[in-house]
Design a protein around this motif. Structure first.
Motif, PDB file in Angstrom:
ATOM      1  N   ILE A  12       0.858  -1.184   0.000  1.00 20.00           N
ATOM      2  CA  ILE A  12       0.000   0.000   0.000  1.00 20.00           C
ATOM      3  C   ILE A  12       0.894   1.233   0.000  1.00 20.00           C
ATOM      4  O   ILE A  12       1.708   1.413   0.904  1.00 20.00           O
ATOM      5  CB  ILE A  12      -0.913   0.020   1.252  1.00 20.00           C
ATOM      6  N   ASN A  13       0.733   2.072  -1.032  1.00 22.32           N
ATOM      7  CA  ASN A  13       1.596   3.255  -1.089  1.00 22.32           C
ATOM      8  C   ASN A  13       1.062   4.258  -2.099  1.00 22.32           C
ATOM      9  O   ASN A  13       0.072   3.996  -2.796  1.00 22.32           O
ATOM     10  CB  ASN A  13       3.027   2.859  -1.436  1.00 22.32           C
ATOM     11  N   THR A  14       1.741   5.403  -2.169  1.00 25.67           N
ATOM     12  CA  THR A  14       1.350   6.433  -3.129  1.00 25.67           C
ATOM     13  C   THR A  14       1.800   6.051  -4.538  1.00 25.67           C
ATOM     14  O   THR A  14       2.675   5.203  -4.717  1.00 25.67           O
ATOM     15  CB  THR A  14       1.987   7.785  -2.768  1.00 25.67           C
ATOM     16  N   VAL A  15       1.210   6.714  -5.511  1.00 26.72           N
ATOM     17  CA  VAL A  15       1.581   6.480  -6.916  1.00 26.72           C
ATOM     18  C   VAL A  15       3.076   6.726  -7.107  1.00 26.72           C
ATOM     19  O   VAL A  15       3.787   5.915  -7.704  1.00 26.72           O
ATOM     20  CB  VAL A  15       0.781   7.419  -7.852  1.00 26.72           C
ATOM     21  N   ASP A  16       3.554   7.842  -6.568  1.00 27.57           N
ATOM     22  CA  ASP A  16       4.954   8.218  -6.758  1.00 27.57           C
ATOM     23  C   ASP A  16       5.906   7.163  -6.209  1.00 27.57           C
ATOM     24  O   ASP A  16       6.961   6.894  -6.797  1.00 27.57           O
ATOM     25  CB  ASP A  16       5.233   9.562  -6.083  1.00 27.57           C
ATOM     26  N   SER A  17       5.534   6.554  -5.086  1.00 29.95           N
ATOM     27  CA  SER A  17       6.395   5.541  -4.464  1.00 29.95           C
ATOM     28  C   SER A  17       6.419   4.239  -5.257  1.00 29.95           C
ATOM     29  O   SER A  17       7.333   3.438  -5.086  1.00 29.95           O
ATOM     30  CB  SER A  17       5.920   5.257  -3.033  1.00 29.95           C
ATOM     31  N   PHE A  18       5.417   4.020  -6.102  1.00 31.95           N
ATOM     32  CA  PHE A  18       5.337   2.770  -6.856  1.00 31.95           C
ATOM     33  C   PHE A  18       6.057   2.823  -8.201  1.00 31.95           C
ATOM     34  O   PHE A  18       6.161   1.805  -8.890  1.00 31.95           O
ATOM     35  CB  PHE A  18       3.873   2.380  -7.102  1.00 31.95           C
ATOM     36  N   GLN A  19       6.550   4.001  -8.583  1.00 31.04           N
ATOM     37  CA  GLN A  19       7.227   4.081  -9.882  1.00 31.04           C
ATOM     38  C   GLN A  19       8.383   3.086  -9.929  1.00 31.04           C
ATOM     39  O   GLN A  19       9.188   3.002  -9.014  1.00 31.04           O
ATOM     40  CB  GLN A  19       7.738   5.496 -10.133  1.00 31.04           C
ATOM     41  N   GLY A  20       8.464   2.324 -11.018  1.00 33.24           N
ATOM     42  CA  GLY A  20       9.523   1.334 -11.175  1.00 33.24           C
ATOM     43  C   GLY A  20       9.165  -0.044 -10.657  1.00 33.24           C
ATOM     44  O   GLY A  20       9.914  -0.996 -10.847  1.00 33.24           O
TER      45      GLY A  20
END
Length: 493
Positions: A391-399
């Motif tokens: 569970i996290n923000t969009v920005d943290s999921f990049q990559g």
């Protein structure tokens, strides 16, 4: 490659940017005495490249695997929240290839013995200082010992520097972050490199990309995707003068040609199609590799989910966004309830159908307050404790990538049914939307209020796409959650 060449490689989601980098390194290493500097903005990206070099190695001219010879510099130079990586199994494997570890191993015993001796001298000196006249002779002997020891420590430091130079000069591949590429320990060795490869080239500001050029670079290869999230810059004035623009993007703006990776290996066709049409001029294609075809079309998840509805929009038009005053961020309880209801149904059906299954879920949302509420609710539910849910923000999921993605958009005004305020905040950035939707392998489910988003160019196209594919579902009330969710499952479920 020609000499003194600049190459831009655009890698859309799932097209194997890291694999391409390893291929480039393999190609360059066919030429003896080649030296390569590999950089990225984050430790995470550099660690991933190093792990691939360690785990998969490189390729020779016959495409046989060969061992790679590399050094990782600045391995322990991390923010506090990143340091837990050093204690992981992968972290301990990579540590043995760091410059710090290699030099410490050689000089550790010498340094430890010198420090012990120094401590003993200081301890005895402090005791004898209580009566300087009586202990003058012994104090003189200790002082001579101290001076000799300091010279030895200085000599050790000099020997250590020479050994670092020796290691760096004999190792053809150096991996480090952009900031650490400017470290004085590297600069004073005055070693040059034939190739500089920068990964995540669109996630760093332009000055950061210039740092490694101090190492006499002859050829520059930038690998990134300007259609995904850029560097994080908070100061509005800095943004207004394009400080958040990467070197990669500036070169594209000035019509420097780029090579685009067009074969993707991550997403099932229905998910890929929307991403490709909206963001990449319909240039993305699915891999024809048999492993990809087998993984996508015969995946266990499609024995419960309708493969034609694995990219769907659930329109919750009665929810309401709430502002967390402390966090200055938004959350939406109705969307939280719906996401858990959908995940509960998927998990129940998988459990009923298979004795063993391993699926990785992602709950992605733009807002920190929503992330916190999701995490709090997850820990209250025993049924979710043993399931791999990130569970996290969009920005943290990049990559990153996950098997099933549930995307909670949060923004929704429902007071008096007044939706005139159609502002959707930073969700209007199409790059954030691209990142959120392209993390999924097998299923991507978007939860939001279409009235709030339909006037936006990109979100409007997403809503129309889902409606055309009959993957748009109205959710009119909480008591209809389960009835609506059934639409994405096969009839028997």
């Amino acid at each position: 490659m020609k000499k003194n060449e600049l190459i831009l490689i655009q890698g859309p989601p799932g097209t194997g940017k890291t694999h391409t980098i390893l291929g480039l390194i393999s190609l360059f290493m066919l030429n003896p005495n080649t030296r390569i500097l590999v950089c990225a903005q984050s430790n995470t990206a550099i660690d991933e490249i190093c792990f691939r070099l360690l785990n998969k190695g490189l390729y020779d001219e016959r495409l046989n695997n060969i061992k790679s010879n590399f050094i990782r510099f600045g391995y322990t130079d991390r923010k506090d929240k990143e340091k837990k990586y050093l204690d992981t199994k992968r972290g301990k494997m990579l540590e043995k290839y760091s410059l710090e570890y290699l030099t410490d191993c050689k000089f550790k015993e010498k340094l430890e013995n010198s420090n012990i001796e120094k401590e003993q001298i200081m301890k005895e000196t402090n005791l004898l200082l209580k009566d300087k006249i009586k202990n003058a002779e012994r104090l003189k002997i200790l002082d001579n010992k101290k001076q000799t020891l300091l010279k030895a420590l200085s000599q050790n430091k000099y020997e250590k520097q020479n050994y670092e130079y020796y290691l760096l000069s004999k190792t053809p591949i150096l991996c480090t972050t952009l900031n650490n590429a400017g470290n004085e320990r590297l600069k004073k060795n005055k070693l040059t490199y034939d190739y500089l490869i920068i990964d995540e080239a669109c996630q760093c500001v332009e000055p950061s990309s210039l740092i490694p050029l101090c190492h006499g670079i002859k050829n520059l290869i930038l690998v990134g995707d300007h259609k995904q999230l850029p560097a994080t810059v908070f100061y509005p004035k800095a943004k207004s003068i394009l400080y958040n623009r990467s070197l990669f993007e500036r070169l594209i703006d000035n019509n420097i040609p780029r090579h685009i990776l067009t074969i993707q290996y991550r997403m099932q066709t229905n998910i890929r199609k929307f991403i490709s049409d909206l963001f990449y001029e319909n240039k993305l294609e699915d891999s024809h590799d048999s492993n990809y075809i087998e993984k996508m079309n015969k995946n266990l998840i499609y024995s419960i989910l309708d493969i034609n509805k694995n990219f769907s929009f659930f329109d919750i038009n009665f929810s309401e966004e709430i502002i967390d005053e402390k966090m200055k961020s938004y959350y939406n309880w109705t969307e939280i309830d719906f996401v858990f209801c959908l995940m509960r149904k998927i998990n129940y059906c998988l459990k009923k159908r298979f004795k063993q299954y391993e699926y990785k879920y992602a709950v992605i949302t733009p807002y920190q307050a929503q992330v916190k509420k999701f995490k709090d609710e997850k820990y209250k539910c025993d049924e979710f404790r043993d399931i791999d849910i990130a569970i996290n923000t969009v920005d943290s999921f990049q990559g990153q990538e996950r098997d099933i993605v549930l995307f909670s958009t949060v923004r929704s005004n429902n007071k008096n049914n007044n939706l005139n305020n159609d502002a959707i905040g930073f969700l209007s950035d199409f790059r954030r939307m691209n990142v959120a939707l392209s993390r999924a392998k097998f299923g991507c489910f978007i939860v939001g209020n279409s009235q709030k988003f339909k006037s936006d160019r990109y979100w409007g196209k997403l809503i129309d796409f889902c409606k055309d594919k009959k993957c748009f579902f109205d959710v009119n009330s909480k008591d209809k959650f389960n009835n609506v969710i059934k639409n994405v499952f096969l009839d028997k479920y």
